[in-house]
Design a protein around this motif. Sequence first.
Motif, PDB file in Angstrom:
ATOM      1  N   ASN A 612       0.826  -1.212   0.000  1.00 30.69           N
ATOM      2  CA  ASN A 612       0.000   0.000   0.000  1.00 30.69           C
ATOM      3  C   ASN A 612       0.860   1.263   0.000  1.00 30.69           C
ATOM      4  OD1 ASN A 612      -2.351  -1.519   0.018  1.00 30.69           O
ATOM      5  ND2 ASN A 612      -2.547  -1.487   2.259  1.00 30.69           N
ATOM      6  N   ALA A 613       1.951   1.224   0.751  1.00 34.95           N
ATOM      7  CA  ALA A 613       2.839   2.394   0.802  1.00 34.95           C
ATOM      8  C   ALA A 613       3.425   2.680  -0.577  1.00 34.95           C
ATOM      9  CB  ALA A 613       3.953   2.170   1.821  1.00 34.95           C
ATOM     10  N   ILE A 614       3.895   1.633  -1.273  1.00 40.95           N
ATOM     11  CA  ILE A 614       4.468   1.818  -2.609  1.00 40.95           C
ATOM     12  C   ILE A 614       3.420   2.343  -3.573  1.00 40.95           C
ATOM     13  CG2 ILE A 614       5.449   0.603  -4.602  1.00 40.95           C
ATOM     14  CD1 ILE A 614       6.870  -1.267  -2.640  1.00 40.95           C
ATOM     15  N   ALA A 615       2.205   1.773  -3.520  1.00 33.60           N
ATOM     16  CA  ALA A 615       1.130   2.209  -4.423  1.00 33.60           C
ATOM     17  C   ALA A 615       0.758   3.667  -4.172  1.00 33.60           C
ATOM     18  CB  ALA A 615      -0.095   1.307  -4.245  1.00 33.60           C
ATOM     19  N   ASN A 616       0.669   4.052  -2.900  1.00 32.00           N
ATOM     20  CA  ASN A 616       0.290   5.437  -2.577  1.00 32.00           C
ATOM     21  C   ASN A 616       1.360   6.423  -3.032  1.00 32.00           C
ATOM     22  OD1 ASN A 616      -2.064   4.543  -1.392  1.00 32.00           O
ATOM     23  ND2 ASN A 616      -1.225   4.519   0.696  1.00 32.00           N
ATOM     24  N   VAL A 617       2.621   6.082  -2.810  1.00 37.27           N
ATOM     25  CA  VAL A 617       3.708   6.978  -3.215  1.00 37.27           C
ATOM     26  C   VAL A 617       3.763   7.095  -4.732  1.00 37.27           C
ATOM     27  CG1 VAL A 617       6.217   7.255  -3.277  1.00 37.27           C
ATOM     28  CG2 VAL A 617       5.076   6.631  -1.138  1.00 37.27           C
ATOM     29  N   ARG A 618       3.599   5.962  -5.436  1.00 38.81           N
ATOM     30  CA  ARG A 618       3.635   6.007  -6.899  1.00 38.81           C
ATOM     31  C   ARG A 618       2.502   6.895  -7.430  1.00 38.81           C
ATOM     32  NH1 ARG A 618       4.031   0.926  -7.972  1.00 38.81           N
ATOM     33  NH2 ARG A 618       6.184   0.901  -8.720  1.00 38.81           N
ATOM     34  N   GLN A 619       1.333   6.772  -6.825  1.00 39.87           N
ATOM     35  CA  GLN A 619       0.190   7.577  -7.266  1.00 39.87           C
ATOM     36  C   GLN A 619       0.458   9.069  -7.051  1.00 39.87           C
ATOM     37  OE1 GLN A 619      -3.456   6.671  -5.195  1.00 39.87           O
ATOM     38  NE2 GLN A 619      -4.724   7.791  -6.652  1.00 39.87           N
ATOM     39  N   VAL A 620       1.019   9.407  -5.891  1.00 41.21           N
ATOM     40  CA  VAL A 620       1.299  10.814  -5.594  1.00 41.21           C
ATOM     41  C   VAL A 620       2.357  11.372  -6.541  1.00 41.21           C
ATOM     42  CG1 VAL A 620       2.320  12.366  -3.872  1.00 41.21           C
ATOM     43  CG2 VAL A 620       0.620  10.670  -3.171  1.00 41.21           C
ATOM     44  N   LEU A 621       3.420  10.606  -6.772  1.00 40.25           N
ATOM     45  CA  LEU A 621       4.505  11.091  -7.631  1.00 40.25           C
ATOM     46  C   LEU A 621       4.065  11.200  -9.084  1.00 40.25           C
ATOM     47  CD1 LEU A 621       7.607   9.211  -6.158  1.00 40.25           C
ATOM     48  CD2 LEU A 621       6.877  11.563  -5.759  1.00 40.25           C
ATOM     49  N   GLU A 622       3.232  10.271  -9.537  1.00 40.94           N
ATOM     50  CA  GLU A 622       2.746  10.342 -10.915  1.00 40.94           C
ATOM     51  C   GLU A 622       1.810  11.523 -11.122  1.00 40.94           C
ATOM     52  OE1 GLU A 622       1.020   6.537 -11.613  1.00 40.94           O
ATOM     53  OE2 GLU A 622       2.946   5.555 -12.055  1.00 40.94           O
TER      54      GLU A 622
END
Length: 624
Positions: A612-622
Amino acid sequence: MGKLIPSRNACLPRMTPGERRFAQRLEDKLDEAHLCWYDVPIGPRQRHPDFIVLHPNSGFLILEVKDWKLDTIAAIDRSSVTLHTERGRSVVENPLVQARSCALEVKALLERDQALRHPEDHRYAGKLVSPWGWGVVLSNITRRQFEEAGLEDVMPAHLVLCKDEIAESADPDAFHKALADMFMMPFACALTPPQIDRFRWALFPELRVPEQGKMFESRAESEPDLARVPDLIRVMDLQQEQLARSMGDGHRVIHGVAGSGKTMILGYRCIELAKRYAKPILVLCFNKTLAARLEQMVRGSGIDDKIFVAHFHGWCSQQLSAYAIKRPSSNLSIAQYADALVESVIRSVDGNAIPRAQYAAVLIDEGHDFKPEWLKLVVQMVDPDTNSLLLLYDDAQNIYEGQARRKFSFASVGIQAPGRTTILRLNYRNTLEILATAKAFAQEVVSEQESDDDHVPLIAPESAGRRGPMPELVQCPDPWAEAALIAEHIRTAVAQGASANDFGIVCRTTHIAERVASKLSQAGVSHALAGADKRRHLFDGPPSAKIMTLHSSKGLEFDTIFIPSLCATPHSQDAEALNREARLLYVGMTRALGRLVILHHRPAPMVERVRNAIANVRQVLEAA
């Protein structure tokens, strides 16, 4: 306001009255883009000009300040000055010659770095990209006195600032113009922040961020090969430099997030103190592996005979041996023996069997792992004549059971640091992607919290902005497949020219670590396992991938970090136990400089948290 390094308060004790006034004018009359260094060693010859002034649009000046009065000067020519002193006449070098010589040396040093030279197709190819110059400040001679005495015959007027021109009432524009007139051949320039870092990298070797294992290398090197300066350099930022250079005597506390350069500052401070004092310097930490790393850094530096590095319990054992005090019973459990060892040292110090004040200075890394009674003991080891103590800590990295966020004040253990606590928020070690993922995963334990009794809050790290690939979460069929994947990746990377030293494998248990070591052996990959009896020599010998537990990884860093068997992380319903596991994994994740790979072979709560942490960070950065 010009930025003075070290801070003016730190410089005042060693400044002459004229230097104090001039430093004040540099701060008052110049804008914040001006960087001004006072009495810092430069280059391989370690010369000490009084002031270096750098501006990105102007270039650099070397300035010498003299408090002479007219009746002090018996004779003067272009090369020397004869002075009346209390011990009779004394002949010294003309300060203008001194400043010019230093400026020429700096120019030649900088021109070895092609990033600081004009390119080949430029009309001034090979020349420095910024102007440069030199001058003298005569703090007790007015411009009128200067002219009436005919001093301009031996010191060109435009290269001299006089008493009335550095007065508090001096016009800022006139002050700025006086400095501008000292440049040899002024021209428009615009030094970029990376170029300014390269300027500092070349002039101040002590600011270079070293590879692990080279923190304490002797700075008394021969001529550095600046013709082969790496394209990407790492150097202390200005806040870190200001802190390192301005750290005065007394007790000091640095509260810094993971990767903020705390250990680098400790290294700088350690070297400076070892030069200053005859008594030895003590460097302590809790972690055996970190102690081995720090000890390896010191070894062969030329100062290792002045510095004693140890983990806390190792130091306690050494104290009992040195003063022939009986050790605790060997029949005790490991935990009981450790406690009894410390208690024996405390009793011996209280009973004067072990002397206090053994060290000129004590420096404690990862101090958040120290219990209050340990700190109280160690503080007594500082010589009161020097009273030099440095404590580095970060509560977010407190990973040991029973040692939750500090519940005691520094004053209660003898650390007197009111007003001398510095907070470092920027994380320089990790890429934005790694740090953001680690924070998102462990947000409950690294988010901002209210300050404690010492008015120091638990702070969340902020990224310095370096970018890289997103952390990877990889699923394998079984734990042996995880170990095989790690071994094959490192084997391939080393075959392609990478160093085995670039890889760290941090594991929740020694059983997992041994499994990975077995697969690395099968793949023919050189590796070192941080077993209980091998931590001291983990960093000795040829390049090797380092395998250790998450606990042992504290204070270390590697280009690539593997964390195998995330699913084996214990899960508990107890909130504090969960937070402790989160802190532990946060420490492991933030060891990675550029790449982080986390592996698992079955579902588990911690796996979902990381996913979940990786998915959330990827979404924010994208979306950014």
